[in-house]
Structures are given as structure tokens and as C-alpha cells.
Scaffold this motif. Sequence first.
Motif, PDB file in Angstrom:
ATOM      1  N   LYS A  74       2.667   8.988   1.362  1.00  0.00           N
ATOM      2  CA  LYS A  74       2.666  10.433   0.789  1.00  0.00           C
ATOM      3  C   LYS A  74       3.546  11.345   1.588  1.00  0.00           C
ATOM      4  N   ALA A  75       4.315  12.100   1.125  1.00  0.00           N
ATOM      5  CA  ALA A  75       5.018  13.033   1.566  1.00  0.00           C
ATOM      6  C   ALA A  75       5.691  14.154   0.582  1.00  0.00           C
ATOM      7  N   SER A  79       3.429  11.241  12.424  1.00  0.00           N
ATOM      8  CA  SER A  79       1.954  11.732  12.941  1.00  0.00           C
ATOM      9  C   SER A  79       1.357  12.465  11.709  1.00  0.00           C
ATOM     10  N   PRO A  80       0.027  12.505  11.487  1.00  0.00           N
ATOM     11  CA  PRO A  80      -0.558  13.115  10.293  1.00  0.00           C
ATOM     12  C   PRO A  80       0.056  14.667  10.201  1.00  0.00           C
ATOM     13  N   ALA A  81       0.699  15.079   8.984  1.00  0.00           N
ATOM     14  CA  ALA A  81       1.066  16.164   8.810  1.00  0.00           C
ATOM     15  C   ALA A  81       2.461  16.547   9.672  1.00  0.00           C
ATOM     16  N   GLY A  82       3.038  15.439  10.263  1.00  0.00           N
ATOM     17  CA  GLY A  82       4.211  15.538  10.919  1.00  0.00           C
ATOM     18  C   GLY A  82       5.480  15.658   9.919  1.00  0.00           C
ATOM     19  N   GLU A 120      -0.110  12.369   4.639  1.00  0.00           N
ATOM     20  CA  GLU A 120      -0.911  11.294   5.111  1.00  0.00           C
ATOM     21  C   GLU A 120      -1.861  11.765   6.368  1.00  0.00           C
ATOM     22  N   THR A 121      -3.119  11.345   6.262  1.00  0.00           N
ATOM     23  CA  THR A 121      -3.833  11.747   7.268  1.00  0.00           C
ATOM     24  C   THR A 121      -4.140  10.514   8.683  1.00  0.00           C
ATOM     25  N   ARG A 122      -3.109   9.706   8.657  1.00  0.00           N
ATOM     26  CA  ARG A 122      -2.928   8.913   9.729  1.00  0.00           C
ATOM     27  C   ARG A 122      -1.575   8.783  10.050  1.00  0.00           C
ATOM     28  N   GLN A 123      -1.233   8.111  11.098  1.00  0.00           N
ATOM     29  CA  GLN A 123       0.105   7.753  11.868  1.00  0.00           C
ATOM     30  C   GLN A 123       0.683   6.904  10.844  1.00  0.00           C
ATOM     31  N   THR A 124       1.672   7.091  10.284  1.00  0.00           N
ATOM     32  CA  THR A 124       2.376   6.257   9.296  1.00  0.00           C
ATOM     33  C   THR A 124       3.706   6.004   9.435  1.00  0.00           C
ATOM     34  N   ASP A 125       4.475   4.950   8.707  1.00  0.00           N
ATOM     35  CA  ASP A 125       5.701   4.757   8.453  1.00  0.00           C
ATOM     36  C   ASP A 125       6.264   5.262   7.379  1.00  0.00           C
TER      37      ASP A 125
END
Length: 891
Positions: free
Chosen positions: A619-620, A681-684, A648-653
Amino acid sequence: MLKRRKAFVLLLLSTFAASQLAGSAGTTAFAASASTTTAKTAATVTEVSSLTGLSAIKLSTTLSVKLGNVGIQSQTGGNILTYTLTYTNNASSSVNMVNYFSKIVTAGGSIIKGIPVSADSAVKKIAAKQSTSITYYANIGTAASAKGLKVNMYGWNFSAANYEQRIGTFTVPSNYSLSALTGETRKVELGSIPVNTKAESAQIYKYNGKVYAKVGLSITNLGTKVLTDPGYSLYLKSSGGSTFTLTLDDSSSEYKIQPQEKKTLYYMTEIPSYMNVTKMTLQIAKLDEGLKLYLPVSSYSLPAAGTADFTVAAGYTKKISIDSNIVDMKLADASVHADNGNAVWSYQLTLRNAGTKAVTLPAYELAVKSAEGYTFPVTTTAFSSLTLKPLEEKLIELTASVPLELAQDTLELQMVAPAGSSTSNTSNTSSTSSTSSNGSNSSNGSSETSTSSSKVILPVAYFKIPYSLAGNTHIATENSITNSYGTFGVTLNSLQRLPWGSEDIVQAKVTISNHSSKTITLPALTGVLKVDLTDLSSSSQLYTESTSTVLAPGASTQVSVLARVPYTLDFSQAQIILQETSGTSTTQFLSLGTTDGLSSGITPLAVGESFKITSTGKKASVKERSTLVYSGTSNNLIYSEVEMNSEETRQTDLSRLYGQFKTADGQYFEAIAVQSESSTSPAGKTLVTFWANIPAAVDTNGLQLYVSQEIADGKLTSAGTAATAYVNTSALTLAPVVPTPAGNLTSVSLYPYTLAISNSTGTITSGTTSLALAFNYNLSRDTTYQMGAFDHKLILHITDPYGQYFEKTLSLGTDLAVGTYGSYTTTITNSLFKNLSGGTYKLTLYDEFQGQRTELGGQVYSVDVVTKAASTTDTGTTAAAGNGSTEASGS
């Protein structure tokens, strides 16, 4: 010894005398009974199947006998009659049965002695106060009826002729039926277990030029043990006397009846087409191993036989009996669409177990038959080990392809029993003959039997197929679809045609909502797109937003089905198919056909507005940061920076993005995307850049950037994976600008860097050819965004006092270090500098990207001329104007 023998004879004669008196009474009673029965028969002509109306015969003062269970089994060596005599001993001591015997008197006058069957041959005495039944048999030749038959009871009397004294006679009434009457229940023993039996049905089947009879026999287990197949033989007997061996039908393959359970078993045989099928009987016989004879167990008058009609009208239910359970079958739905000269049919067959126990269905063979006589197989594995629980309902999806040249409104879906392993249904004939005690030869063969080298295969049903073309689905309209998984609301949200290089991508978005009252787990689906007569399955793929396949009641999921088509292909109809594939078998989950026009555009967002990516785990929000135009001579370079903010609330691709620039006049230019390969990173925040060269004549006003998520094989791509298509396209309205150069160098931006040159000095020693340049700077970098490769070049353009230029490519972060109070020095050389007595020079900075430049800013500085000392020798190097050399260093 002689005295003892005489005493025995006197005792026997006295017994006979008493018996004669008792026997006379018994005979009189029997005669009265027979007379009464005859009168009733004459009046009502009603058959009876029981001999309970016959009175008992007194054999002695304490011993009586009763006749019951008369039966005849047709044999090639002579028909075998059996009858049962039940002896009752009221004395306080046992009675020796050696003193008594019976003889049969046939209607033709033949007298034949009855012999105990093997199971009763060992009975020699009747215990005190007990009743014992003994079954006897006799070969009665060609006689086939028991009407008028007599059973004479005898005792030994040495004063009588042949020492035989007839004590009494049982006469079988003329209205007596060997078979249980139609609809009558008869209690018998099967394998030593008492059961109630009844002939339930008789049906005639005509198939493939042959005629078959099918009879149903219900059995209720009255015992305390499970009844399994006792190995008895069953026969169908015609009114003309022909018999045919019956075999257990496939629907009754499980011969196992629990105590108190009632089950109907079905038996089949082939019969001649000319045979009279009225007044048929069902006969049960068992082999007496000792006698090598088949003895009758029971016989039943069958109900009137009807001819089976396999045809099931459209919308009607067919009731099938399987292992004494009723299964309802119905062709619930059928639809058709044209494809490559064929009518492609989709069928929905519902099956419901209406019984009280689980039932496993045979692996039925299915085919579609046309009125012209052509048969087209329907391949399915749905019936493989299909078991239905009580009241459970299954929906089976079927497909078939029929040439369009055949009539489509008269088709039938034929269901036929499965072909099994070869078996041999032969008559019970033995080559060994035995001689009975009465001197006649007997053999255990039937007068006529049916012989088959394979099991009987018969149709189950011919479902009339209702003819209706597949409905046209309209965009944004929900349709109700029922399949084997449940009932769903299906909405075609959009149908788009967008460019993909030299091809186009056709993309259908479909929402599937669970309209059932229970949670449904969707199968692993694949998608296929077809347009007009073109099958796009080779490039079709299905993408779903959610990774979960579980739909609670009322919940929904969205899928996209897409495929590539030639850029030049025109079509007016599209079909979207979702299907489940298992091995080589494919089952259709749903099919939507639409003639609604395809959309080739997307409603653009307003300038600065963002859109959401909602894919699970990615999600973004996405929006434009800036768009620049690098002006060129024949081409302009469009460079757009797009920020993607993780939600997202987790590190994600995050999703890999695909971009296309669309001009106001509808031209598309595929963009090259530059994106970080690292996870966010989350909110990155990630900065994705898109660029493309477009003709200089193209108007950039109204420019849009189509941004999509890349996919391959129905999944979102990861870094380093080549995309084969894209989904979820949104249109960002861009605000492109041609950068305006800054009037000085106190703050120059080349994102993510900002360069500030605080001052610059240019020094030359009079009479020399080298001009030393230096400037002090601050260089900062914005780390807000995670970025891919930085492909920009910073060009330092130096214009000397004579208007000639010198250039130097500077690497940000290397030649110019990030930080404050940095300094950079360089030297330019020109032979004209020997005569330089003052003037100015200009520093200009350019952003160069993919060969295109845009000016960032420039500033003019003064040249300081230093007088050469007397001892100094001029060793300066000269350079041609406009092609000067530089030497630079930075610190």
C-alpha cells in the motif's frame, strides 16, 4: 428276536389305527378347508401365496405336521419342487422320524418320494415339546405349477401293501401362487438371516439395439448380524417359462445390509426384444452343494413393467437410485457462445443426495448428442470418487464444443453408466448330473438364460439442453452467478485498452462478491480473454489484489484479467473467463461476455493530486513531485519525478512502477523508469523517475503520466524481473516546466543536491598563459527520498575574458563533497592570457541528463592580475581560444 419284532409291529399298527382316526379327522378338516377355499376361489378368483389355510395332519396322538413354503425351480434335468413340513411333538419324549415319510402326487398322477435337502438330512428326531421344519425336494419333471399338487403323508404298516400306510393328504389349492403376490412382503432366510423381502419394481430399457430388464428387490434385515451377499442366484422368469440370469446392477454394488436396515437392490439382465414382459416373476435359488442342485428360496410376482424413458425435460429433476439412496439430478443452467466456428457450451449440473446416508456416485460418462446423430464427449473428473452426504448438494460445471453447423436447440446432455471391468454372466449349468433317490436324473440348469461378456451399461438420463445465448454483460452492472462453490455477484468494473510497446493490453477488472450465507474459499483461478473470434489465452493472465482466497458472506475481491493484442486489431466483443485447472482438466468458474465499448483513456487526476496503491503488503500513495522539460533541437526530454509514500507498517518492497507519457492529442511515449531496488521502511518515501524523448514539435501542455504496477505471470514483479504487462493504471496530470536559470550561484538545485557557491576568484600573473580559478561552496543532499541510480551530470562551464569557454564535468559527492566550507580550484590555459591586464570570467552550471542540458544558473566574477616578479620566468602554456585546457582541484 421274533417276539420283539412282532411286538413292534403290533405297537406300530395300534399307533396307525390311532393315527387313522386322527388322520381321518385331519383329512376331513383339510377337505372342508379345501372345499371352502375352492368356493371362495370360484367366487372371487383371488390368488393366495400362503398355505396357512391348510389344516395340520395328525400323525399320532402327540405328533402333527403342517405344509408350507412350496416352491419350484426350473432345471434342465427336470424341475425341482421343494416343500417344507413343520412337525410338532407334544409328547414328553422325542419322536423318531424314521417312521414317517411323504410323497408328491403331481397333477399328472406321478408319485415321487420327497427327500430332505442336505441341510435337513441329519434331522432324525423331533425333540419333546418342540416344532421342527424339514424341507424336502423332488424332481417333478416338466411340471411347472403347484396347483392341484398333493403331498401324501405316510407311516410304516407291515400289514399294508408295501408296508406303507397313507395317513393324510395336503392338497395345494388351485388358486395357490408359488410367487409372492404383487406388492406383498415375504419373510425368508438369506444366509441364515431372517429378512423381509418385496419385489419393488420392474423396468424395461431399450438401448443400442438391445433390450434389458431391471428389477428392484427390497430387503429388510430382521436379524442381529450384517447381511452380506449370500451368493444366491436370481432369475427373471417370463410368463412363457423362460428364465434369465440376473446380475447385481452397479447402483447396488454395495451388498451390505445392517440389522433392521431396509435396502433396495437392483438386478439386470438382457432379454429378447420379442419377449412378453407381462406377468414376469423374480426367483431366488441357492445351490445345495450336497445335492448339486439349485433349490428355490422364494419367488415374487413382479409389478407391471414400464419402458424407461431417459429423457428429462429442460428444468426438470431426474431421480436416480444409488445404493438405495435417491439422488436428484438437474441440468440447472446452460449457456452458449460462438468461438472459431464452434458453439462453446457451458452447463451446470446439480446433484443432491435426498437420502439419509452418504452415497458415492459412479464415474458417469457424459456426452452431448445432436439431433443429426453426432456425439461429442464431455470430459470431466467431477465424478471421480464423488461422495454426497445426506442432503448435500453439488454443482458440477461442464463444457462442450459443438460445430455451429449443427442444430443447437435440440441438443441432449447424455449421462451413461460407467464401463466397468469385463465380467461373465453365465447360466448356472453343470455338466455333472446326479441320480436322485427316485431314480430320475437331475441337473442344475435353467431352461434359458442370457449370457453377456461384459457388464450391462445403460443410460441414466438424457437432459434436454435449453438453448439460450450467453447474456451480454454491461459495465458496472452486477450479475448473479451460481457455480459449484456458491452464489456470487459479479460486476465488470471496467474494460480498458492501453498501449504496451508495439502492442495493446486489454484489461478487464471484475469484482466477485460472496452472496452465499457461508464462507467460501475460492479455488486457484486462471483467466482467459477472448475478443471476437480471437483466442488470447497464450498471453492471458490473471491478477488479484488480495492474497486471501477466503470470502466471508458479503465480502468481495477484485481480479484483473488481461492479455496482449496487436495494435491494429479491431474487435467488437470481449469474453472474460475465469477457470479452475486441475491436471489436464479445466472447469469454468464464470464467464462474462460484453459488447460494451473498450475505454482507451483514464480519467486524469488534478495537478498535484495523488492516487492510492491498494495491493496487499504494498500500500502506498503516489503523486508527482516535479516534471522538467530538457529542450533540445529536434527532441525534447521529458523528465518526471514521482514520489511513492509507503503506507505499510512494515519494511516492504513497494510495487515496481511502469510509466507512459500521454499527450493531449492522444500520443503515448513509453517512459524509462528509474527506481530503487531496496525495500522501503514504514512510512518511508521513494522517488521514482520517468523520462522519455519526444519530438520537439509535440505540445507538452496537458501532458499526463500513466502510472501502473508491473506484473509478470499474474504477480507483481520484483526488482530485476521483466514485466509482461501492467495493472491498476492511474493518470497523473503533470505540470511540466522548462527550468529558469538562477541569476547567481548562491543557491543552485539539482535534486536531491543543492549547491551554494559563496565566492570565486580568478588570478593570473601578468605575461603568463594560465588563469587560476577557485570557488568556495556548500553542498547539501536531501535524504527524504529513497532513490535509484542518479544519472545526472553537473557541467561546469567557464567563459574566459575573451568569450572563449572551457568545460568540466563534476561528480556530486566526489569532485564536490557534501558538506560546508568546501573549496574547488581549477586552471584554464590560453595563449591570449599573456596580454591580459584585467576583465571578468563567468561560471555557469548545467544539469545534463541523457545528453540533454538545462542551465541551472551562472555568475560573473572579476579577474585579478598579479605583476610578475623580476626573477620569475614565464613558463605558461598557451591554448587556443574556445578550446582551452583546464586543471582543477577541489578541497
